[in-house]
Write an enzyme that holds these catalytic residues in place. Structure first.
Site, PDB file in Angstrom:
ATOM      1  N   CYS A   1      46.901  44.689  -1.780  1.00  0.00           N
ATOM      2  CA  CYS A   1      45.494  45.049  -1.644  1.00  0.00           C
ATOM      3  C   CYS A   1      45.099  46.179  -2.593  1.00  0.00           C
ATOM      4  O   CYS A   1      43.924  46.447  -2.781  1.00  0.00           O
ATOM      5  CB  CYS A   1      45.186  45.421  -0.203  1.00  0.00           C
ATOM      6  N   VAL A   2      46.077  46.859  -3.156  1.00  0.00           N
ATOM      7  CA  VAL A   2      45.741  48.020  -3.990  1.00  0.00           C
ATOM      8  C   VAL A   2      46.572  48.011  -5.270  1.00  0.00           C
ATOM      9  O   VAL A   2      47.641  47.396  -5.317  1.00  0.00           O
ATOM     10  CB  VAL A   2      45.940  49.331  -3.211  1.00  0.00           C
TER      11      VAL A   2
END
Lengths: 414, 104
Positions: free
Chosen positions: B103-104
């Site tokens: 997600c990052v």
């Protein structure tokens, strides 16, 4: 009377029981089934090995958070029979439903990796995604005197995808405080192309790894844990030795899903990413970690999904068009150690970017920047979780639809 | 976003060379992207690429290792033989899909 049946009283199921109890018409009965008496604050497991939280912070009795209108049954689930609109319980009882909500979550499956549950398991190798695992790891960290600490993600997707990285950051802080950081090598081993994988986040945050002297081994797909020589071995025969292994095993959906033949290869339920209906049946909805949706498996996601799902189920009850659409919104505080943290806010389409949240120019939280208030936000989240989020109350100023306000996004006009 | 000249055409790519517009993908392009990785595409490679393509339609994501094994019927050892050093990432790039990411 008609019946909504909710399977699983974790974060997502508890929120749905609460919102539907407030909003569903009187002709609806609500029943929620779970097999265990305790509700765990799962984001708290991360903090246990660093002596920030203890058992009393993360475990409470489940029923305390469920509404009186909903009937709670403690039972084990055998299987779902979608064609007959019923669920079989262990022991032979059955529950009929008009609407079914699957919120059975996901868990770790260490047996899926060869050797992971071998002789080192619970001694030199641990997980922190279960209460038992985090408890054992707490003792191991207390007694740690130095050596190579290896954090390994077996495969994606995992619950709370940044938690392993937060573990590395917090270990750096905790071991520094204990005076053994200089005797410890921290190695972060990931199957992905790096600790950070999104272009903007990588550009902004990669320096943290160097500053904190966290070594990254990338593109490492674990094939085996070798308990004799205390090393993990990849499919292409690379090896990383450990003195302590913090393993993030494969995450899988509940075995109920497999028994019901309703899941994919990881027992996640194929779900319509907009309406959150199960692809298998119109009157079955799926929420939280149990879905196969391409967004993070996290409590904040379950919370945003619950707002969408509540709207859609109320429409479905009235035989109206379902108008709510889930956009994949996630909002996560990330601990970076030494009393600081950063914040991510993103959805299916928008990767994390810098900026202020929730108010442009004001914050108070900084997106993708390391601040003290982000850390305070993370700790405050425990209170919000127990007192507001589980009840299904909206979080002030934070909508289920991700907002572009305050985000520094280079948007192209198409 | 950078562009890149390859196989007689211009494509839009990320910094790491992953296509940003799948409509620019073609089988010829796949061959050229594979050559850059030092891979000559055979029927076995195409089985992987075709599976990723079909699966992306369904899930909007590049399949993980277990899905490659169980649903695609492609063993992990074969994937490492066909696309050495990070098979899913390489196969995704050649197939014209985004880099598998967190997600990052």
């Amino acid at each position: 009377m008609k019946k909504v049946l909710i399977l699983g009283a974790g974060t997502a199921g508890t929120i749905m029981a609460n919102t539907l109890s407030r909003k569903a018409g009187k002709e609806w009965d609500i029943t929620i089934i779970d097999q265990a008496e305790e509700h765990y604050y799962q984001p708290g497991f991360l903090f246990m090995p660093f002596e920030v939280y203890t058992e009393k912070d993360v475990v409470k009795r489940r029923q305390k958070f469920l509404p009186s209108r909903a009937e709670y049954k403690q039972a084990k689930l055998d299987r779902i029979l979608p064609d007959e609109n019923k669920v079989l319980l262990e022991g032979g009882a059955e529950e009929k439903y008009d609407i079914l909500i699957i919120s059975t979550g996901c868990g770790v499956a260490p047996d899926e990796v060869e050797g992971m549950t071998g002789s080192d398991w619970g001694k030199k190798s641990h997980d922190f995604y279960t209460f038992e695992g985090a408890s054992k790891l707490t003792n191991a960290m207390k007694n740690w005197e130095g050596g190579r600490l290896v954090i390994n993600i077996a495969e994606m997707p995992i619950k709370c995808p940044v938690a392993p990285l937060e573990f590395a950051f917090l270990a750096d802080w905790y071991l520094t405080k204990k005076g053994v950081r200089d005797k410890t090598e921290i190695v972060y081993v990931t199957p992905l192309s790096g600790a950070f994988t999104k272009p903007i986040a990588s550009a902004i945050l990669n320096h943290l790894l160097e500053e904190k002297q966290i070594n990254v081994v990338q593109d490492f797909s674990i094939g085996e844990v070798d308990n004799e020589s205390h090393k993990i071995v990849s499919w292409d025969q690379r090896e990383v030795e450990y003195d302590m292994l913090v393993a993030v095993p494969p995450n899988m959906g509940d075995e109920l899903i497999e028994r019901s033949d309703m899941g994919d290869e990881l027992n996640f339920v194929p779900t319509n990413r907009d309406t959150m209906q199960a692809k298998a049946a119109d009157n079955i909805f799926v929420i939280g970690d149990a879905t196969d949706l391409p967004t993070s498996k996290a409590g904040s996601v379950a919370h945003f999904e619950a707002e969408v799902l509540t709207g859609n189920i109320l429409s479905y009850m009235k035989e109206e068009e379902m108008e709510e659409r889930f956009d994949g919104h996630a909002n996560c505080f990330i601990e970076s150690g030494f009393g600081k943290g950063f914040l991510l806010d993103f959805n299916y389409e928008q990767e994390p970017v810098p900026g202020h949240f929730p108010f442009p120019h004001v914050g108070p939280f900084g997106l993708l920047s390391q601040t003290r208030i982000n850390h305070i936000g993370k700790l405050a989240f425990k209170y919000i979780y127990w007192h507001m989020l589980l009840k299904g109350y909206p979080i002030p100023f934070v909508d289920h639809k991700m907002s572009y306000m305050g985000k520094k996004v280079a948007r192209t006009v198409s | 976003m950078p562009t890149k000249e390859i196989a007689g055409t211009t494509i839009d790519v990320t910094e790491e060379g992953f296509l940003t517009d799948r409509s620019q993908w073609s089988r010829d392009l796949a061959g050229a992207l594979a050559t850059e990785e030092g891979i000559e595409l055979t029927d076995e490679h195409w089985k992987v690429i075709d599976f990723i393509t079909a699966d992306f339609q369904e899930k909007q994501a590049v399949p993980g290792m277990r899905r490659m094994n169980k649903v695609g019927g492609i063993p992990t050892k074969d994937l490492y033989r066909l696309f050495p050093n990070g098979p899913i990432k390489k196969a995704a790039r050649i197939s014209g899909f985004p880099k598998p990411a967190s997600c990052v």
